[in-house]
Design an enzyme around this catalytic site. Sequence first.
Site: not given
Length: 220
Positions: A82-84
């Site tokens: 998950v890229k945040l």
Amino acid sequence: MQFFLDTADIAEIETALDWGMIDGITTNPSLIAKQGKPYLPTVREIARLVPGPVSGEVLATDYAGMIEQGHRVASLADNVVVKLPLGPDGLKAVRTLSKEGIKTNVTLCFSAAQALLAAKAGATYISPFIGRLDDVGEEGMSLIEDIVAIYQNYEFATQVLVASARHPMHIVQSALLGADVITMPFKVLEQLYKHPLTDVGLDRFLADWKKTGRSFDDEK
Ligand code: E4P
């Protein structure tokens, strides 16, 4: 050092996988938008194709939204990261997701201070954007040098994923500095193979052999 491809283009991914040089994929909303396809199904399709880590970014900008979308992105496949984005909400979401065992990639990092925060939040990867720093007259590569040194000082487990690479020297310099991963556009991967002396040398080898009039299979 791991090589990731920075793309959402399936044809590029298939070619790079066939070359056997790619360990994972990074995507972002701009790259997926370029494909003209739906968001989550595109990340799912890439994750099915690629055995290694595939980063899919959340589109929400508040903590609750990032957690909700982060869970949905993570549930697409086991290899999805998950890229945040950097910022208080993004890093708070990184801490929560990390505690749940979900891998995270903190994007849009432009300073060593930001990278330090991401490591303290427990990010799996930090993505410093070196090309965009070069674009505004800063030295992207010195940011990598600083982050690698800081992470080594404190033995942070967060991996340095060099992003926004624009040319082969970015890859070579990142390797010299000991970065864990570099993500690159397909064009840069292609450029890595090339050197004019390789082409000239091969042409000469083949021309010299052709002059003999013999074939590869001749025994006498
Ligand atoms: C990284 O994860 C980003 O997708 C990417 O490297 C951004 O690169 P750009 O500056 O070429 O858009």
